[in-house]
Design a protein around this motif. Structure first.
Motif, PDB file in Angstrom:
ATOM      1  N   ALA A  54       0.830  -1.207   0.000  1.00 55.02           N
ATOM      2  CA  ALA A  54       0.000   0.000   0.000  1.00 55.02           C
ATOM      3  C   ALA A  54       0.863   1.255   0.000  1.00 55.02           C
ATOM      4  CB  ALA A  54      -0.932  -0.002   1.202  1.00 55.02           C
ATOM      5  N   ALA A  55       1.909   1.274   0.811  1.00 55.01           N
ATOM      6  CA  ALA A  55       2.799   2.438   0.858  1.00 55.01           C
ATOM      7  C   ALA A  55       3.488   2.634  -0.488  1.00 55.01           C
ATOM      8  CB  ALA A  55       3.835   2.259   1.968  1.00 55.01           C
ATOM      9  N   HIS A  56       3.908   1.551  -1.121  1.00 54.18           N
ATOM     10  CA  HIS A  56       4.547   1.614  -2.424  1.00 54.18           C
ATOM     11  C   HIS A  56       3.600   2.207  -3.463  1.00 54.18           C
ATOM     12  CE1 HIS A  56       6.009  -0.373  -6.244  1.00 54.18           C
ATOM     13  NE2 HIS A  56       7.050   0.327  -5.851  1.00 54.18           N
ATOM     14  N   GLU A  57       2.360   1.748  -3.447  1.00 49.03           N
ATOM     15  CA  GLU A  57       1.364   2.250  -4.402  1.00 49.03           C
ATOM     16  C   GLU A  57       1.101   3.737  -4.196  1.00 49.03           C
ATOM     17  OE1 GLU A  57      -2.021  -0.318  -4.012  1.00 49.03           O
ATOM     18  OE2 GLU A  57      -0.958  -2.005  -4.904  1.00 49.03           O
ATOM     19  N   VAL A  58       1.069   4.184  -2.948  1.00 41.25           N
ATOM     20  CA  VAL A  58       0.851   5.609  -2.667  1.00 41.25           C
ATOM     21  C   VAL A  58       1.996   6.432  -3.242  1.00 41.25           C
ATOM     22  CG1 VAL A  58       0.800   7.349  -0.825  1.00 41.25           C
ATOM     23  CG2 VAL A  58      -0.614   5.298  -0.646  1.00 41.25           C
ATOM     24  N   LEU A  59       3.224   5.991  -3.036  1.00 41.21           N
ATOM     25  CA  LEU A  59       4.367   6.749  -3.567  1.00 41.21           C
ATOM     26  C   LEU A  59       4.363   6.773  -5.093  1.00 41.21           C
ATOM     27  CD1 LEU A  59       7.269   5.728  -1.168  1.00 41.21           C
ATOM     28  CD2 LEU A  59       5.842   7.778  -1.109  1.00 41.21           C
ATOM     29  N   LEU A  60       4.001   5.667  -5.712  1.00 37.94           N
ATOM     30  CA  LEU A  60       3.954   5.622  -7.172  1.00 37.94           C
ATOM     31  C   LEU A  60       2.811   6.460  -7.744  1.00 37.94           C
ATOM     32  CD1 LEU A  60       4.724   1.870  -7.947  1.00 37.94           C
ATOM     33  CD2 LEU A  60       6.270   3.837  -8.094  1.00 37.94           C
ATOM     34  N   SER A  61       1.809   6.740  -6.936  1.00 36.86           N
ATOM     35  CA  SER A  61       0.652   7.505  -7.430  1.00 36.86           C
ATOM     36  C   SER A  61       0.958   8.997  -7.559  1.00 36.86           C
ATOM     37  CB  SER A  61      -0.554   7.294  -6.525  1.00 36.86           C
ATOM     38  OG  SER A  61      -0.356   7.902  -5.266  1.00 36.86           O
ATOM     39  N   HIS A  62       2.166   9.402  -7.193  1.00 40.87           N
ATOM     40  CA  HIS A  62       2.569  10.811  -7.297  1.00 40.87           C
ATOM     41  C   HIS A  62       3.892  10.920  -8.062  1.00 40.87           C
ATOM     42  CE1 HIS A  62      -0.577  12.080  -4.558  1.00 40.87           C
ATOM     43  NE2 HIS A  62      -0.282  11.023  -3.841  1.00 40.87           N
ATOM     44  N   PRO A  63       3.892  10.558  -9.351  1.00 42.06           N
ATOM     45  CA  PRO A  63       5.140  10.582 -10.115  1.00 42.06           C
ATOM     46  C   PRO A  63       5.732  11.981 -10.265  1.00 42.06           C
ATOM     47  CG  PRO A  63       3.275  10.193 -11.567  1.00 42.06           C
ATOM     48  CD  PRO A  63       2.753  10.137 -10.153  1.00 42.06           C
ATOM     49  N   ASP A  64       4.928  13.007 -10.079  1.00 42.70           N
ATOM     50  CA  ASP A  64       5.417  14.373 -10.220  1.00 42.70           C
ATOM     51  C   ASP A  64       6.424  14.762  -9.134  1.00 42.70           C
ATOM     52  OD1 ASP A  64       3.000  14.092  -8.642  1.00 42.70           O
ATOM     53  OD2 ASP A  64       3.012  16.267  -8.409  1.00 42.70           O
ATOM     54  N   ILE A  65       6.488  13.999  -8.038  1.00 46.72           N
ATOM     55  CA  ILE A  65       7.429  14.330  -6.967  1.00 46.72           C
ATOM     56  C   ILE A  65       8.506  13.258  -6.796  1.00 46.72           C
ATOM     57  CG2 ILE A  65       5.793  15.794  -5.704  1.00 46.72           C
ATOM     58  CD1 ILE A  65       5.462  13.388  -3.738  1.00 46.72           C
ATOM     59  N   ALA A  66       8.670  12.380  -7.782  1.00 47.23           N
ATOM     60  CA  ALA A  66       9.607  11.263  -7.672  1.00 47.23           C
ATOM     61  C   ALA A  66      11.035  11.701  -7.366  1.00 47.23           C
ATOM     62  CB  ALA A  66       9.589  10.430  -8.952  1.00 47.23           C
ATOM     63  N   ASP A  67      11.441  12.869  -7.840  1.00 41.83           N
ATOM     64  CA  ASP A  67      12.806  13.340  -7.615  1.00 41.83           C
ATOM     65  C   ASP A  67      12.926  14.264  -6.413  1.00 41.83           C
ATOM     66  OD1 ASP A  67      13.806  11.937  -9.802  1.00 41.83           O
ATOM     67  OD2 ASP A  67      13.262  13.562 -11.174  1.00 41.83           O
ATOM     68  N   GLU A  68      11.815  14.531  -5.755  1.00 38.30           N
ATOM     69  CA  GLU A  68      11.832  15.432  -4.600  1.00 38.30           C
ATOM     70  C   GLU A  68      11.984  14.629  -3.312  1.00 38.30           C
ATOM     71  OE1 GLU A  68       8.858  18.511  -4.642  1.00 38.30           O
ATOM     72  OE2 GLU A  68       8.651  18.293  -6.811  1.00 38.30           O
ATOM     73  N   ASP A  69      12.280  15.331  -2.220  1.00 40.89           N
ATOM     74  CA  ASP A  69      12.470  14.690  -0.937  1.00 40.89           C
ATOM     75  C   ASP A  69      11.192  13.993  -0.479  1.00 40.89           C
ATOM     76  OD1 ASP A  69      14.258  14.371   1.495  1.00 40.89           O
ATOM     77  OD2 ASP A  69      12.421  15.178   2.373  1.00 40.89           O
ATOM     78  N   LEU A  70      11.348  12.905   0.239  1.00 37.50           N
ATOM     79  CA  LEU A  70      10.230  12.113   0.714  1.00 37.50           C
ATOM     80  C   LEU A  70       9.244  12.917   1.557  1.00 37.50           C
ATOM     81  CD1 LEU A  70       8.997   9.299   0.760  1.00 37.50           C
ATOM     82  CD2 LEU A  70      10.441   8.774   2.722  1.00 37.50           C
ATOM     83  N   SER A  71       9.703  13.962   2.215  1.00 33.77           N
ATOM     84  CA  SER A  71       8.792  14.786   3.015  1.00 33.77           C
ATOM     85  C   SER A  71       7.691  15.405   2.151  1.00 33.77           C
ATOM     86  CB  SER A  71       9.560  15.871   3.761  1.00 33.77           C
ATOM     87  OG  SER A  71      10.182  16.760   2.860  1.00 33.77           O
ATOM     88  N   ARG A  72       7.931  15.560   0.869  1.00 37.96           N
ATOM     89  CA  ARG A  72       6.914  16.096  -0.051  1.00 37.96           C
ATOM     90  C   ARG A  72       5.777  15.112  -0.282  1.00 37.96           C
ATOM     91  NH1 ARG A  72       5.300  19.671  -2.127  1.00 37.96           N
ATOM     92  NH2 ARG A  72       5.748  19.534  -4.314  1.00 37.96           N
ATOM     93  N   ALA A  73       6.002  13.836  -0.023  1.00 42.03           N
ATOM     94  CA  ALA A  73       4.955  12.835  -0.223  1.00 42.03           C
ATOM     95  C   ALA A  73       3.770  13.099   0.691  1.00 42.03           C
ATOM     96  CB  ALA A  73       5.503  11.432   0.014  1.00 42.03           C
ATOM     97  N   VAL A  74       4.021  13.518   1.902  1.00 41.99           N
ATOM     98  CA  VAL A  74       2.920  13.800   2.838  1.00 41.99           C
ATOM     99  C   VAL A  74       2.052  14.918   2.284  1.00 41.99           C
ATOM    100  CG1 VAL A  74       2.350  14.580   5.171  1.00 41.99           C
ATOM    101  CG2 VAL A  74       4.238  12.976   4.812  1.00 41.99           C
ATOM    102  N   GLU A  75       2.681  15.975   1.784  1.00 37.03           N
ATOM    103  CA  GLU A  75       1.926  17.087   1.197  1.00 37.03           C
ATOM    104  C   GLU A  75       1.135  16.627  -0.037  1.00 37.03           C
ATOM    105  OE1 GLU A  75       4.626  20.336   0.404  1.00 37.03           O
ATOM    106  OE2 GLU A  75       5.690  19.897   2.259  1.00 37.03           O
ATOM    107  N   ALA A  76       1.753  15.816  -0.871  1.00 38.39           N
ATOM    108  CA  ALA A  76       1.089  15.331  -2.085  1.00 38.39           C
ATOM    109  C   ALA A  76      -0.116  14.456  -1.738  1.00 38.39           C
ATOM    110  CB  ALA A  76       2.066  14.558  -2.957  1.00 38.39           C
ATOM    111  N   ILE A  77       0.016  13.639  -0.721  1.00 39.40           N
ATOM    112  CA  ILE A  77      -1.080  12.769  -0.301  1.00 39.40           C
ATOM    113  C   ILE A  77      -2.240  13.618   0.227  1.00 39.40           C
ATOM    114  CG2 ILE A  77      -1.768  11.046   1.410  1.00 39.40           C
ATOM    115  CD1 ILE A  77       1.187   9.982   1.117  1.00 39.40           C
ATOM    116  N   ARG A  78      -1.926  14.637   0.973  1.00 43.55           N
ATOM    117  CA  ARG A  78      -2.976  15.520   1.497  1.00 43.55           C
ATOM    118  C   ARG A  78      -3.725  16.242   0.382  1.00 43.55           C
ATOM    119  NH1 ARG A  78       0.513  17.965   6.425  1.00 43.55           N
ATOM    120  NH2 ARG A  78       0.138  16.261   7.868  1.00 43.55           N
ATOM    121  N   ARG A  79      -2.999  16.594  -0.681  1.00 40.06           N
ATOM    122  CA  ARG A  79      -3.628  17.273  -1.817  1.00 40.06           C
ATOM    123  C   ARG A  79      -4.536  16.321  -2.595  1.00 40.06           C
ATOM    124  NH1 ARG A  79       1.644  19.090  -3.354  1.00 40.06           N
ATOM    125  NH2 ARG A  79       1.457  17.639  -5.065  1.00 40.06           N
ATOM    126  N   GLY A  80      -4.209  15.039  -2.526  1.00 38.08           N
ATOM    127  CA  GLY A  80      -5.026  14.043  -3.239  1.00 38.08           C
ATOM    128  C   GLY A  80      -4.525  13.694  -4.527  1.00 38.08           C
TER     129      GLY A  80
END
Length: 75
Positions: A49-75
């Motif tokens: 599930a965590a892997h799928e969440v990270l893959l669902s935001h390809p626009d931040i793949a090169d950014e720091d992992l802390s950006r994933a939380v923000e991306a998830i909140r945005r939807g």
């Protein structure tokens, strides 16, 4: 469920490193590398599930992992 509790539970298991990096404001660990590590970790429902969440935001793949939380909140 509170955000703190939602991060505390996986932070005590195999996702501890990922959770710590996601919460850190000083780390430098790309989302794409975190997704790769999760893919290599061997599966299971939580890791998958965590892997799928990270893959669902390809626009931040090169950014720091802390950006994933923000991306998830945005939807």
């Amino acid at each position: 469920m509170s955000q703190e509790l939602a991060l505390e539970v996986p932070g005590g298991g195999p996702l501890a490193g990922v959770v710590a990096r996601a919460r850190s404001r000083e780390s430098d660990f790309p989302v794409g590398l975190a997704a790769k590590d999760l893919a290599l970790a061997g599966g299971g429902r939580v890791l998958t599930a965590a892997h799928e969440v990270l893959l669902s935001h390809p626009d931040i793949a090169d950014e720091d992992l802390s950006r994933a939380v923000e991306a998830i909140r945005r939807g």
